[in-house]
Design an enzyme around this catalytic site. Structure first.
Site, PDB file in Angstrom:
ATOM      1  N   ASP A 265       3.554   5.555  -9.033  1.00 31.03           N
ATOM      2  CA  ASP A 265       2.222   4.962  -9.028  1.00 31.03           C
ATOM      3  C   ASP A 265       2.377   3.560  -8.443  1.00 31.03           C
ATOM      4  O   ASP A 265       3.468   2.995  -8.415  1.00 31.03           O
ATOM      5  CB  ASP A 265       1.590   4.938 -10.422  1.00 31.03           C
ATOM      6  CG  ASP A 265       0.066   4.780 -10.319  1.00 31.03           C
ATOM      7  OD1 ASP A 265      -0.426   4.385  -9.235  1.00 31.03           O
ATOM      8  OD2 ASP A 265      -0.640   5.036 -11.311  1.00 31.03           O
TER       9      ASP A 265
HETATM   10  C1  BGC Z   1      -3.689   4.247  -9.624  1.00 36.45           C
HETATM   11  C2  BGC Z   1      -3.459   5.531  -8.847  1.00 36.45           C
HETATM   12  C3  BGC Z   1      -3.879   5.326  -7.422  1.00 36.45           C
HETATM   13  C4  BGC Z   1      -3.113   4.151  -6.842  1.00 36.45           C
HETATM   14  C5  BGC Z   1      -3.437   3.857  -5.398  1.00 36.45           C
HETATM   15  C6  BGC Z   1      -3.070   3.053  -8.952  1.00 36.45           C
HETATM   16  O1  BGC Z   1      -3.468   1.883  -9.573  1.00 36.45           O
HETATM   17  O2  BGC Z   1      -3.195   4.392 -10.918  1.00 36.45           O
HETATM   18  O3  BGC Z   1      -4.158   6.583  -9.424  1.00 36.45           O
HETATM   19  O4  BGC Z   1      -3.701   6.504  -6.684  1.00 36.45           O
HETATM   20  O5  BGC Z   1      -3.408   2.993  -7.592  1.00 36.45           O
HETATM   21  O6  BGC Z   1      -4.715   3.344  -5.264  1.00 36.45           O
END
Ligand code: BGC
Length: 738
Positions: A265
């Site tokens: 993530d």
């Molecule tokens: C989120 C993800 C997301 C990523 C990219 C993160 O903060 O938890 O779900 O895909 O950001 O935007």
């Protein structure tokens, strides 16, 4: 040219083709298998090139191998539409003018359709949008289990039940990947709250882990064949889930045989060695120079960049783990960007908008409908009042990373107005308001100035208008502002915000026909429930939200959605809150309730939720016959089939989701009263009847025995419950496992 000359030229030509083919390197030779091509590409790469493809080069992309012509990877959120382009190294929007997408309904709405075919349509459509925009990794779908109604990201997930989420996630993935776009299932695992999400250590027993929190991920990997998965921010067994020996190496890669890419993530990587050894393949979004926040263009300093290279060069680590990561990443590239046969995709089309509308119409849930106030009959109703900020507020915007720049969004008010046309008078008053928030994706955005909200005055205006109306639609609920349904934090209470409870109560005093239309991704408390005849859960419906809502309110579509999670009366009726195990002490959160999540807890406590899991009404009536089983006694390797006759005894066509729950009467470890093990959405015309059958095997009877570390099935008596919801069982049939 004479014949002889022609055949000589032909031969020479063919020889040329063969020769040319012989010269094609294996990694580019489309007649070779992906695995052969991966090995060949790997053998040609330098260690620097290998390291370069294991981490981001911009906010959403990672490097390819330019020297070999192997393309870059481009990811995009996900999971409800293709996010607008952001700057290379900044989070704010790049202000492109060709990136306005179709917003699909939130995943709670998809789950509420209980229709796997609709899930495939969703995946195929969003995959086409991703493909057209040249994204080869879609950051979605999300299948974290709904543990508490306060979780700010529940709207991005598929509810509280592992079986429902498993069945619904698989076709979504297949649909996405049919476009040569990888689905990246998230957030693996145990990311069930936003508070402290980046460091909280989740303590959960193995039974709950295997029975509740992992099955949807397992289905995504083994049945959906997902090409990527995203590690979650939180910790499990003291290790961050983006580099976690147990979750990634042991369970995902070894036990489930996952051959795709583990993506971190964004900012979820914390340590180079853990990232090397504990199963992470690709690092995205680290904030940093490797140590602290906010350095720009820090990509070379990512944990899997120069620090990794340094360890490799010094001989402290070997290329063994690196080669495994690179193989996985190359495999993904071959499955996507280097698949010359994949379709080209399509973007912002009418077909996608209509697919979104169909999904929304199948997911909207009619929670309550006394006196058949719905559907509204425009031959009788001439004065309609629409109240509520959510009737006009853009809901495709906000909520965090799933925020979208939609090509258009039909608001509930616009949908109602266009459906009603000249058949009745539609008036709108705001009734309540939410505080101003910062615009998302805008550089240096500031919170716009807003006068203090005078809730009493807004309410008074609405009450006055409601007095003369034939029907009042209150369109309220949550929104995607902070502490509502929004990433990064949780809700603060189960109640509706912005004095909506007072508003609904006041309106219901002056008008008997108040219909509450909730736009939320979460359960809310309804202290006014007895005072209103009808309540509709409309979810976040995307681009066509307003049209879908109107088609339900006026009966063009007969509602058929069913709740993918329990609506408790009060927060303490939810197990995590009842046991005081939320949100933890800042370092740890312990899932003391174990497997008793959602309806499993309500059943155990014999408590009556406000609306049970699986609940949803229709404008017609379905009668269930008596369920029968084809056997009374089965052995371990037998299957057993249950059949029930379903009749539409009302006067309009409609769909009912028949649900099968199984209960184990006696077992060595505590088990839920019943668990969902089958469902079928059945369409019946007025007066029609159909036999609905479910065949199950021992898998549906088994539980995870944490003392043995395996799934077991114990002989004894079982009960099959067939019904319209977990709280509305229509027929029960017993059987025995010898
Ligand atoms: C989120 C993800 C997301 C990523 C990219 C993160 O903060 O938890 O779900 O895909 O950001 O935007």
């Amino acid at each position: 040219m004479n014949l002889r000359l022609m055949s000589i030229t032909g031969c020479l030509f063919l020889l040329g083709v063969v020769k040319a083919q012989q010269n094609i390197p294996v990694y580019l030779d489309t007649s070779r298998s992906i695995e052969e091509r991966v090995e060949d590409a790997l053998s040609r790469m330098t260690v620097e090139e290998k390291v370069a493809i294991t981490h981001a080069q911009s906010k959403f992309s990672s490097a390819g191998v330019p020297r070999l012509g192997i393309p870059e990877n481009w990811a995009s959120d996900g999971p409800h539409g293709i996010r607008a382009e952001v700057m290379w190294d900044e989070w704010y929007g790049a202000n492109w003018t060709n990136d306005s997408c179709i917003a699909f309904p939130a995943l709670t709405c998809l789950a509420a359709s209980w229709n796997p075919e609709v899930s495939y349509l969703y995946g195929k459509s969003i995959g086409e949008e991703a493909r057209y925009r040249n994204k080869n990794i879609l950051l979605g779908p999300g299948v974290n289990i709904y543990r508490t109604p306060l979780n700010g990201r529940n709207f991005e997930y598929m509810g509280e039940d592992p079986y429902l989420a498993s069945v619904m996630v698989v076709p979504y993935i297949k649909g996405v990947q049919s476009n040569g776009v990888a689905a990246c299932v998230k957030h693996y695992a145990l990311n069930n709250q936003e508070i402290d999400r980046d460091h909280v250590n989740v303590n959960v027993d193995d039974r709950a882990l295997y029975e509740i929190y992992l099955p949807a991920f397992k289905a995504a990997v083994q049945e959906g064949k997902a090409w990527a998965i995203m590690g979650s921010y939180n910790k499990y067994k003291g290790e961050h889930c983006c580099h976690n020996q147990y979750l990634l190496n042991d369970i995902l890669k070894r036990d489930w045989g996952f051959d795709g890419v583990v993506v971190s993530d964004w900012g979820g990587t914390h340590d180079t060695k853990e990232a090397i050894y504990n199963g992470l393949d690709m690092e995205f979004g680290s904030w940093t120079n490797g140590l602290d926040w906010g350095a720009s263009n820090a990509y070379d300093n990512y944990f899997l960049a120069n620090p990794y290279l340094k360890l490799l060069k010094s001989g402290e680590v070997t290329e063994k783990e690196l080669n495994d990561k690179v193989r996985r990443i190359l495999r993904l590239v071959y499955r996507t960007n280097m698949d010359h046969n994949r379709p080209y995709g399509s973007f912002g089309t009418k077909e996608h908008a209509l697919a979104g509308r169909q999904i929304a119409e199948e997911g909207i849930v009619l929670l309550k409908n006394d006196r058949n106030v719905l559907p509204v009959n425009l031959n009788k109703v001439k004065k309609i009042l629409v109240v509520g900020e959510n009737a006009v507020k853009k809901m495709t915007v906000g909520g965090g990373s799933s925020s979208l720049k939609a090509k258009y969004e039909v608001s509930p008010l616009a949908g109602i107005q266009s459906r009603v046309g000249k058949d009745a008078e539609v008036t709108y008053v705001q009734g309540y308001a939410s505080p101003a928030v910062k615009e998302q994706d805008v550089k240096d955005a500031k919170v716009p100035e807003q006068e203090k909200i005078d809730y009493a005055a807004l309410r008074e205006e609405a009450v006055k208008a409601a007095k003369g109306a034939d029907v009042v639609f209150v369109v309220g609920g949550l929104n995607k502002n902070d502490n509502q349904d929004c990433e990064g934090d949780d809700r603060k209470s189960l109640g509706l915000p912005y004095e909506q409870d007072e508003l609904i109560a006041a309106l219901s005093k002056v008008n008997p026909n108040v219909v509450v239309v909730l736009v939320t991704g979460n359960a809310v408390a309804m202290p006014w429930i007895k005072n209103v005849p009808s309540v509709v859960e409309a979810w976040y419906g995307g681009t066509e939200a307003g049209n879908a809502i109107a088609s339900i309110l006026f009966g063009d579509v007969n509602p058929s959605g069913k709740l993918p999670f329990t609506f408790p009366v009060k927060l303490e009726d939810n197990s995590a809150h009842a046991l005081g195990e939320y949100p933890g002490d800042g370092e740890n959160v312990t899932y003391k309730e174990g497997i008793f999540v959602g309806y499993r807890w309500a059943d155990k406590q014999k408590s009556k939720p406000l609306f049970p899991f699986g609940h949803g009404l229709s404008y017609t009536t379905f009668d269930y016959g008596k369920a029968v089983a084809d056997k009374k006694v089965i052995s371990k390797d037998d299957q057993i089939t249950f059949t029930v006759t379903l009749s539409n005894v009302g006067n309009r066509p409609g769909a009912e989701t028949v649900q099968l729950y199984i209960g184990d009467k006696k077992s060595s470890l505590p088990r839920p009263v019943k668990e969902l093990k089958g469902f079928k959405k059945v369409y019946l015309t007025a007066g029609e009847q159909k036999e609905v059958s479910f065949t199950i095997d021992k898998e549906a009877l088994s539980f995870y025995d944490d003392t043995k570390g395996q799934w077991v099935v114990e002989p004894g008596k079982f009960e099959a419950y067939i019904g319209a919801s977990s709280g509305d069982i229509r027929s029960t049939v017993g059987f025995e496992l010898k």
